[in-house]
Design a protein around this motif. Structure first.
Motif, PDB file in Angstrom:
ATOM      1  N   THR A   2       0.839  -1.189   0.000  1.00 62.47           N
ATOM      2  CA  THR A   2       0.000   0.000   0.000  1.00 62.47           C
ATOM      3  C   THR A   2       0.878   1.245   0.000  1.00 62.47           C
ATOM      4  O   THR A   2       1.851   1.325   0.732  1.00 62.47           O
ATOM      5  CB  THR A   2      -0.912   0.009   1.238  1.00 62.47           C
ATOM      6  N   HIS A   3       0.535   2.211  -0.828  1.00 61.41           N
ATOM      7  CA  HIS A   3       1.242   3.478  -0.881  1.00 61.41           C
ATOM      8  C   HIS A   3       0.452   4.533  -0.131  1.00 61.41           C
ATOM      9  O   HIS A   3      -0.774   4.510  -0.133  1.00 61.41           O
ATOM     10  CB  HIS A   3       1.432   3.927  -2.326  1.00 61.41           C
ATOM     11  N   ARG A   4       1.163   5.452   0.493  1.00 61.28           N
ATOM     12  CA  ARG A   4       0.541   6.570   1.187  1.00 61.28           C
ATOM     13  C   ARG A   4       0.820   7.830   0.381  1.00 61.28           C
ATOM     14  O   ARG A   4       1.976   8.144   0.098  1.00 61.28           O
ATOM     15  CB  ARG A   4       1.119   6.712   2.594  1.00 61.28           C
ATOM     16  N   VAL A   5      -0.247   8.535   0.005  1.00 62.33           N
ATOM     17  CA  VAL A   5      -0.134   9.732  -0.821  1.00 62.33           C
ATOM     18  C   VAL A   5      -0.759  10.892  -0.062  1.00 62.33           C
ATOM     19  O   VAL A   5      -1.883  10.789   0.436  1.00 62.33           O
ATOM     20  CB  VAL A   5      -0.855   9.532  -2.177  1.00 62.33           C
ATOM     21  N   ALA A   6      -0.026  12.000   0.022  1.00 63.05           N
ATOM     22  CA  ALA A   6      -0.542  13.211   0.659  1.00 63.05           C
ATOM     23  C   ALA A   6      -0.977  14.187  -0.429  1.00 63.05           C
ATOM     24  O   ALA A   6      -0.298  14.331  -1.454  1.00 63.05           O
ATOM     25  CB  ALA A   6       0.529  13.849   1.539  1.00 63.05           C
TER      26      ALA A   6
END
Length: 104
Positions: A2-6
């Motif tokens: 899973t990638h975390r994108v702001a």
């Protein structure tokens, strides 16, 4: 993985309460579309007119491609365009904010 994108978006002045009211309960079909496109979680914080999002997603570019013309997302984005200073039509190659630092 899973990638975390702001992300950062900005409200039109005077739309704060309406934005929060609209987000109190999102449509079931939008919830399903987000999950089907790989979104694990999406959190939004507000500071005045500034909105800060953190999206945990399997593949952010793939999610945007999937949602660009999705029948649950198109009307939602039209509604958001009424509230946001700059609308997101999902046509670009947005990759989110660059990470500067993180406490491991």
């Amino acid at each position: 993985m899973t990638h975390r994108v702001a992300l950062h978006t900005r409200l039109r002045p005077g739309k704060e309460a309406e934005y929060e009211r609209v987000h109190a309960v999102i449509p079931d079909e939008l919830d399903a579309a987000l999950r089907e496109s790989g979104v694990r979680s999406w959190r939004i914080w507000r500071d005045g007119l500034d909105l800060f999002h953190v999206v945990e997603v399997d593949d952010y570019p793939a999610m945007r491609r999937t949602l660009a013309g999705h029948p649950a997302n198109v009307p939602w984005q039209a509604r958001m365009a009424e509230l946001l200073d700059v609308e997101d039509d999902y046509s670009g190659t947005d990759s989110g904010l660059s990470l500067v630092w993180e406490l491991p």
